[in-house]
Structure formats: structure tokens, C-alpha cells
Scaffold this motif. Structure first.
Motif, PDB file in Angstrom:
ATOM      1  N   ILE A 215     -40.914 -31.592 -31.157  1.00 54.45           N
ATOM      2  CA  ILE A 215     -40.842 -33.007 -30.742  1.00 54.45           C
ATOM      3  C   ILE A 215     -40.554 -33.110 -29.248  1.00 54.45           C
ATOM      4  O   ILE A 215     -41.226 -33.852 -28.518  1.00 54.45           O
ATOM      5  CB  ILE A 215     -39.763 -33.755 -31.556  1.00 54.45           C
ATOM      6  N   LEU A 216     -39.568 -32.364 -28.778  1.00 47.90           N
ATOM      7  CA  LEU A 216     -39.230 -32.402 -27.359  1.00 47.90           C
ATOM      8  C   LEU A 216     -40.376 -31.893 -26.495  1.00 47.90           C
ATOM      9  O   LEU A 216     -40.679 -32.461 -25.440  1.00 47.90           O
ATOM     10  CB  LEU A 216     -37.969 -31.575 -27.096  1.00 47.90           C
ATOM     11  N   GLY A 217     -41.019 -30.816 -26.951  1.00 44.55           N
ATOM     12  CA  GLY A 217     -42.132 -30.256 -26.197  1.00 44.55           C
ATOM     13  C   GLY A 217     -43.265 -31.234 -26.026  1.00 44.55           C
ATOM     14  O   GLY A 217     -43.907 -31.300 -24.965  1.00 44.55           O
ATOM     15  N   PHE A 218     -43.522 -32.030 -27.059  1.00 42.87           N
ATOM     16  CA  PHE A 218     -44.601 -33.021 -27.010  1.00 42.87           C
ATOM     17  C   PHE A 218     -44.378 -34.029 -25.883  1.00 42.87           C
ATOM     18  O   PHE A 218     -45.323 -34.462 -25.215  1.00 42.87           O
ATOM     19  CB  PHE A 218     -44.691 -33.754 -28.359  1.00 42.87           C
ATOM     20  N   PHE A 219     -43.119 -34.380 -25.654  1.00 42.73           N
ATOM     21  CA  PHE A 219     -42.816 -35.423 -24.660  1.00 42.73           C
ATOM     22  C   PHE A 219     -42.564 -34.885 -23.251  1.00 42.73           C
ATOM     23  O   PHE A 219     -42.830 -35.586 -22.271  1.00 42.73           O
ATOM     24  CB  PHE A 219     -41.597 -36.233 -25.112  1.00 42.73           C
ATOM     25  N   VAL A 220     -42.043 -33.662 -23.129  1.00 43.16           N
ATOM     26  CA  VAL A 220     -41.582 -33.223 -21.803  1.00 43.16           C
ATOM     27  C   VAL A 220     -42.456 -32.167 -21.135  1.00 43.16           C
ATOM     28  O   VAL A 220     -42.312 -31.932 -19.924  1.00 43.16           O
ATOM     29  CB  VAL A 220     -40.134 -32.687 -21.882  1.00 43.16           C
ATOM     30  N   LEU A 221     -43.359 -31.518 -21.875  1.00 44.64           N
ATOM     31  CA  LEU A 221     -44.115 -30.413 -21.291  1.00 44.64           C
ATOM     32  C   LEU A 221     -44.963 -30.842 -20.097  1.00 44.64           C
ATOM     33  O   LEU A 221     -44.879 -30.257 -19.009  1.00 44.64           O
ATOM     34  CB  LEU A 221     -45.002 -29.752 -22.356  1.00 44.64           C
TER      35      LEU A 221
ATOM     36  N   LEU B 180     -46.268 -30.984 -14.293  1.00 44.24           N
ATOM     37  CA  LEU B 180     -46.869 -31.790 -13.228  1.00 44.24           C
ATOM     38  C   LEU B 180     -45.964 -31.897 -12.014  1.00 44.24           C
ATOM     39  O   LEU B 180     -46.440 -32.095 -10.889  1.00 44.24           O
ATOM     40  CB  LEU B 180     -47.205 -33.193 -13.761  1.00 44.24           C
ATOM     41  N   ASN B 181     -44.670 -31.798 -12.217  1.00 45.47           N
ATOM     42  CA  ASN B 181     -43.724 -31.946 -11.111  1.00 45.47           C
ATOM     43  C   ASN B 181     -43.333 -30.618 -10.464  1.00 45.47           C
ATOM     44  O   ASN B 181     -42.430 -30.581  -9.626  1.00 45.47           O
ATOM     45  CB  ASN B 181     -42.453 -32.659 -11.603  1.00 45.47           C
ATOM     46  N   MET B 182     -44.019 -29.564 -10.832  1.00 42.60           N
ATOM     47  CA  MET B 182     -43.672 -28.261 -10.289  1.00 42.60           C
ATOM     48  C   MET B 182     -44.513 -27.866  -9.071  1.00 42.60           C
ATOM     49  O   MET B 182     -44.256 -26.831  -8.451  1.00 42.60           O
ATOM     50  CB  MET B 182     -43.810 -27.186 -11.380  1.00 42.60           C
ATOM     51  N   GLY B 183     -45.521 -28.659  -8.768  1.00 41.62           N
ATOM     52  CA  GLY B 183     -46.342 -28.361  -7.596  1.00 41.62           C
ATOM     53  C   GLY B 183     -47.183 -27.102  -7.745  1.00 41.62           C
ATOM     54  O   GLY B 183     -47.458 -26.414  -6.751  1.00 41.62           O
TER      55      GLY B 183
ATOM     56  N   ALA C 155     -50.455 -22.192 -17.981  1.00 41.54           N
ATOM     57  CA  ALA C 155     -49.076 -22.294 -18.462  1.00 41.54           C
ATOM     58  C   ALA C 155     -48.966 -23.263 -19.634  1.00 41.54           C
ATOM     59  O   ALA C 155     -48.305 -22.972 -20.643  1.00 41.54           O
ATOM     60  CB  ALA C 155     -48.154 -22.726 -17.325  1.00 41.54           C
ATOM     61  N   LYS C 156     -49.626 -24.412 -19.510  1.00 41.53           N
ATOM     62  CA  LYS C 156     -49.562 -25.439 -20.563  1.00 41.53           C
ATOM     63  C   LYS C 156     -50.130 -24.922 -21.876  1.00 41.53           C
ATOM     64  O   LYS C 156     -49.487 -25.005 -22.927  1.00 41.53           O
ATOM     65  CB  LYS C 156     -50.305 -26.693 -20.115  1.00 41.53           C
ATOM     66  N   TRP C 157     -51.332 -24.366 -21.829  1.00 41.83           N
ATOM     67  CA  TRP C 157     -51.984 -23.969 -23.074  1.00 41.83           C
ATOM     68  C   TRP C 157     -51.449 -22.650 -23.625  1.00 41.83           C
ATOM     69  O   TRP C 157     -51.557 -22.385 -24.816  1.00 41.83           O
ATOM     70  CB  TRP C 157     -53.499 -23.940 -22.889  1.00 41.83           C
TER      71      TRP C 157
ATOM     72  N   GLY D 204     -45.038 -20.225 -17.912  1.00 50.20           N
ATOM     73  CA  GLY D 204     -44.876 -20.587 -19.323  1.00 50.20           C
ATOM     74  C   GLY D 204     -43.699 -19.866 -19.953  1.00 50.20           C
ATOM     75  O   GLY D 204     -42.888 -20.469 -20.661  1.00 50.20           O
ATOM     76  N   SER D 205     -43.579 -18.562 -19.674  1.00 48.34           N
ATOM     77  CA  SER D 205     -42.464 -17.780 -20.214  1.00 48.34           C
ATOM     78  C   SER D 205     -41.130 -18.271 -19.667  1.00 48.34           C
ATOM     79  O   SER D 205     -40.125 -18.303 -20.383  1.00 48.34           O
ATOM     80  CB  SER D 205     -42.639 -16.297 -19.866  1.00 48.34           C
ATOM     81  N   SER D 206     -41.125 -18.669 -18.399  1.00 46.62           N
ATOM     82  CA  SER D 206     -39.885 -19.140 -17.774  1.00 46.62           C
ATOM     83  C   SER D 206     -39.385 -20.429 -18.406  1.00 46.62           C
ATOM     84  O   SER D 206     -38.191 -20.707 -18.417  1.00 46.62           O
ATOM     85  CB  SER D 206     -40.105 -19.355 -16.271  1.00 46.62           C
ATOM     86  N   LEU D 207     -40.308 -21.234 -18.924  1.00 47.80           N
ATOM     87  CA  LEU D 207     -39.915 -22.451 -19.634  1.00 47.80           C
ATOM     88  C   LEU D 207     -39.519 -22.143 -21.080  1.00 47.80           C
ATOM     89  O   LEU D 207     -38.565 -22.711 -21.612  1.00 47.80           O
ATOM     90  CB  LEU D 207     -41.061 -23.465 -19.615  1.00 47.80           C
ATOM     91  N   TRP D 208     -40.253 -21.220 -21.708  1.00 50.15           N
ATOM     92  CA  TRP D 208     -40.059 -20.951 -23.123  1.00 50.15           C
ATOM     93  C   TRP D 208     -38.852 -20.063 -23.403  1.00 50.15           C
ATOM     94  O   TRP D 208     -38.076 -20.331 -24.323  1.00 50.15           O
ATOM     95  CB  TRP D 208     -41.310 -20.312 -23.710  1.00 50.15           C
ATOM     96  N   VAL D 209     -38.667 -18.996 -22.612  1.00 43.97           N
ATOM     97  CA  VAL D 209     -37.629 -18.007 -22.905  1.00 43.97           C
ATOM     98  C   VAL D 209     -36.229 -18.614 -22.972  1.00 43.97           C
ATOM     99  O   VAL D 209     -35.484 -18.342 -23.931  1.00 43.97           O
ATOM    100  CB  VAL D 209     -37.685 -16.837 -21.906  1.00 43.97           C
ATOM    101  N   PRO D 210     -35.795 -19.431 -21.990  1.00 45.97           N
ATOM    102  CA  PRO D 210     -34.441 -19.990 -22.115  1.00 45.97           C
ATOM    103  C   PRO D 210     -34.298 -20.936 -23.301  1.00 45.97           C
ATOM    104  O   PRO D 210     -33.231 -21.004 -23.924  1.00 45.97           O
ATOM    105  CB  PRO D 210     -34.220 -20.722 -20.792  1.00 45.97           C
TER     106      PRO D 210
END
Length: 454
Positions: free
Chosen positions: A107-113, A118-121, A130-132, A53-59
Motif C-alpha cells: 500500500i505504501l509503495g503504491f503511493f510513495v514510489l 521523481l524527486n531524486m534528480g 529503479a522503478k520497475w 532500487g536496492s537502496s530504497l528496498w533494503v532498509p
């Protein structure tokens, strides 16, 4: 003798700006540190979930909030040039931009999270956490970006001690709510890593509320009437903020996103590897607060000097800042080398994670020297409002050199996951070299212009 006295005064002034910034950065980092370490005490899945989750959020956060960092050199140069009447207008426009950015993220988070996760295996439990964690964290996005602007305003005036006090005040709040929501104490639900996101969101609201109160009620900030004067949206002012801010944001994004990309690529490995990598990266990021704080302080003092057309003083500040960062980097490298077991034990009690974390920390030693050069120079160049070349260098250093090198070493040599760290080291070194040449060129340019004007 006179030069030595002047340099001594510069060191004292830079230190007075730097120290509170360092405490502030360490305080802000402590929130992520508390999230990571306290989640790791629950289960490796919680540590891995918060890591992803941090790896997605921090950048995303650092890149977009980097746009708002343009408020610092803009205000600093206005203050240096004694154009203080223009300051509140630019700060308010910065607040408008921060609201726009916050809405864009949601807005972007709603569509891409979901598609990204799901594609990270990932293992199901890790993906769920991570999601919540990210959804919970998003409840604090609006105040977090508003605070970013207010902090830039306060710091640019030279009152970095104020933002230090705000951050230190908020730390106990973050720790207490982490304790309540992660471990389920005093009747609160035990949410593990997800609870860390809730605690951080609450903390962001507290930080912003305190900052608004101070800007409204305390001198010298209240004299600027930031929240008492209505300014309509000015897209011209937005253009100035974005012209400087977008390159800053992109350069920060390219740097932080490569670390995030490496963590995401680590998802192909076992949870123990993910957790160990994240613990080592987290501590390396903790030490990065030293050169980063020097960078932020240099932006302020050099912005003020350039605004006042004191070009020689600006150059002297740059030498002092880089020298200080190099000394601290040597100390940081020694700290990592001699205290690896103690550092690893801060993050986990799991034997497998403990051992692998110590191995990753060896590679973190080599981050220190490059960071000591690159980070201060980035701050110096922002003080000059020179930002476009920096983000191009960041793109080349990290994504054209760093990530490909890391992938090749990890994929085609026995170093395996450690290969990605070699890639990170290569990218950081390339960035430091490129920025050094850029700084030399910019300083020469300003010296020539100053000589012609005199």
C-alpha cells in the motif's frame, strides 16, 4: 581444565549453529550480489538503477523483517524453558504479522514510489530501471516475509543447517532466472536490471514453498503442527512480538537506512560515482555477513541459555562470539586491501567505475572493526530480549552522528563523495562503543538477579 573443556564445547556448539547461518546469509546476499553484478555487465545505467532500487528496498525490508526477528528469541527462550507447547501459537501469530507487514508495504509503495524517484534528480533511464526493478521485486514480498518467520522458527530450534539447505537450493534458481531475464536468453525478454527484480521474486516463492514443505513433513518441525492447527489472531501475542520486534526493526532500519541515504545523496554525482559507490558498498555488505551471522547465532544460543537461567554460560558465549568476530574482521580488512582490483572487476568492466570502486574500497576497510563489535553485541542483547536502548543508540550513532558528519565532510572538504564514507565510519564506531557499555550493564543486571534467586 574443566572451564577449558566447557568453553571448547561452547565453541563447537556455537560453530554448529553459526556455520549454517553464515552459508544462509551468504546465499541470501548472493541474490542481491547476482542482481548487482549481472546488471552491471549490461550497462552502468542498469547497475545504477538496481543500486537506487536496492537502496530504497533494503532498509524497508531489513527494518520490517527485523520486527519478525523477535520470533527467534521468543521461541529460543520458550525452548530453553521447556515450554514447547507455546511455540506453534507464537509462530502462527508471527506469520499473521508477516502478512500484515506485506500488505502495508504494498500500500505504501503504491503511493510513495513515484514521488520519491521523481524527486531524486536521476537520469530518466536510471529512474525507469529503479522503478520497475522494485515493482518486479514486490511480486515476491508475501512469500519473503512468510519465509522470514519460518526461518526464525527453524533456527530458534537450533536447526540452522535446514535453512542453509533451503537457501543453497534456491541459489541456482535465482542465477538461472537472472540469466534469462537480464540478458534475454532462450527467448526470454532482455530486461536488464528490471529482470533482476523478476528473478528475485520467483526465487522468494521457491524458498517459501520449500520451507513450508519441510515444516509440514520433516521432524522435529512437523511435531509442532504449525500449519495443521488453527489459531485465531491474538493481538496480545502480536503485542509481545511487536514489543520486542519493533525496536529490533527500528535499530536495523536506522543502520541500513543510513547506507541507503548515503547512496541517495550520491545521486547528485555522476552515474560513474553512483555505480562505484554501490559496488564498494555491496562488497562491504558481503563481508558484513560474517559478523551478522555471528550475531544471529548468538541470539539463538544466548536466548536458550537465558531461558534456562544459565546466566554464566550466556556470558561466556558472548565473549566467544565477539572474539571470533574480531579475528574475522582482521582477515576481512586484509582481503579488501590486497585484492581491491580483483574485487572491483567482479562488478564492472568499465575503466572509470573500476578505478573509483578501488578508491571507495579503501574506506570499507575501516567498517570491519566496528562491525565486529557492534553486530555480535546486538545479537547478544536480543538473546536477553534487551532491545529498546539498542534502537535509540542506533538512531543517535547513525543519524545524529554519522550522517551529519558525512554531509559536512562531503560538502565542505575536498574529499567530496568520500566524505559520506567517513560519516559512515564515524557512526559505526559510535554505535560499537555505545553497545559495549550497554552489554556490560545488562550482563551485570542478570548476574545480580541470578545471585538473588539462588
Amino acid at each position: 581444565m574443566k572451564i577449558n573443556v566447557l568453553n571448547k564445547k561452547k565453541i563447537i556448539y556455537l560453530s554448529s549453529i553459526l556455520f549454517p547461518i553464515l552459508i544462509t546469509q551468504l546465499g541470501l546476499f548472493s541474490m542481491n550480489f547476482f542482481d548487482t553484478t549481472m546488471s552491471g555487465k549490461v550497462h552502468p545505467n542498469d547497475l545504477a538503477g538496481v543500486a537506487i532500487g536496492s537502496s530504497l528496498w533494503v532498509p524497508v525490508y531489513t527494518g520490517l523483517s527485523g520486527i519478525l526477528l523477535s520470533v527467534t528469541p521468543i521461541v529460543a527462550q520458550l525452548v530453553g524453558a521447556k515450554k514447547t507447547k507455546d511455540v506453534p501459537f507464537m509462530v502462527v501469530q508471527g506469520l499473521y504479522v508477516s502478512i500484515f507487514i506485506s500488505v502495508l508495504i504494498l500500500i505504501l509503495g503504491f503511493f510513495v514510489l513515484d514521488p520519491i524517484l521523481l524527486n531524486m534528480g536521476l537520469e530518466n533511464e536510471v529512474r525507469y530501471i529503479a522503478k520497475w526493478y522494485l515493482i518486479s521485486l514486490s511480486l515476491g514480498i508475501f512469500p519473503l516475509f512468510l519465509y522470514a518467520v519460518l526461518r526464525c522458527f527453524i533456527d530458534a530450534l537450533g536447526f540452522t543447517r535446514v535453512t542453509m539447505i533451503i537457501t543453497l537450493t534456491s541459489l541456482p534458481i535465482n542465477f538461472v532466472f537472472n540469466y534469462l531475464f537480464i540478458f534475454g536468453k532462450f527467448g526470454f525478454p532482455a530486461l536488464g536490471g528490471i529482470g533482476a527484480g523478476i528473478a528475485s521474486a520467483i526465487t522468494y516463492w521457491c524458498i517459501t514453498a520449500i520451507a513450508i514443505f519441510i515444516v509440514n513433513k520433516r521432524s522435529p518441525f512437523k511435531e509442532y503442527y504449525i500449519f495443521k492447527t488453527f489459531f485465531p489472531i491474538s493481538f496480545k501475542a502480536w503485542g509481545e512480538i511487536l514489543k520486542i520486534g519493533v525496536p529490533i526493526g527500528l535499530s536495523i532500519f536506522f543502520e541500513t537506512s543510513i547506507f541507503a541515504a548515503v547512496t541517495l545523496l550520491m545521486s547528485q554525482y555522476h552515474t560513474v560515482t553512483i555505480a562505484s559507490h554501490q559496488a564498494a558498498i555491496n562488497f562491504a555488505s558481503f563481508l558484513y555477513m560474517l559478523p551478522l551471522s555471528i550475531s544471529l547465532a548468538l541470539t539463538i544460543v544466548i536466548g536458550q541459555e537465558v531461558g534456562a537461567k544459565r546466566i554464566r554460560d550466556a556470558r561466556q558465549y558472548s565473549y566467544i562470539g565477539i572474539g571470533l568476530a574480531l579475528v574475522l574482521s582482521i582477515i576481512s580488512a586484509a582481503l579488501i586491501y590486497f585484492f581491491r582490483p580483483e574485487v572491483a572487476s567482479l562488478y564492472t568492466s568499465d575503466n572509470a567505475v573500476l578505478k573509483l570502486t578501488q578508491d571507495f574500497l579503501i574506506y570499507a576497510i575501516f567498517f570491519q572493526l566496528s562491525d565486529a563489535i557492534a553486530a555480535p553485541i546486538q545479537g547478544i542483547l536480543r538473546g536477553y530480549k534487551d532491545v529498546n536502548v539498542t534502537f535509540i543508540m542506533a538512531l543517535i550513532s547513525y543519524w545524529v552522528i554519522g550522517l551529519p558528519v558525512g554531509y559536512l565532510v562531503a560538502t565542505y572538504t575536498p574529499l567530496d563523495a568520500f566524505g559520506y564514507w567517513i560519516g559512515l565510519i564515524s557512526g559505526l564506531a559510535a554505535g560499537a562503543i555505545g553497545l559495549s557499555f550497554r552489554l556490560y550493564k545488562i550482563q551485570r543486571k542478570y548476574e545480580v538477579l541470578n545471585a538473588e534467586n539462588n
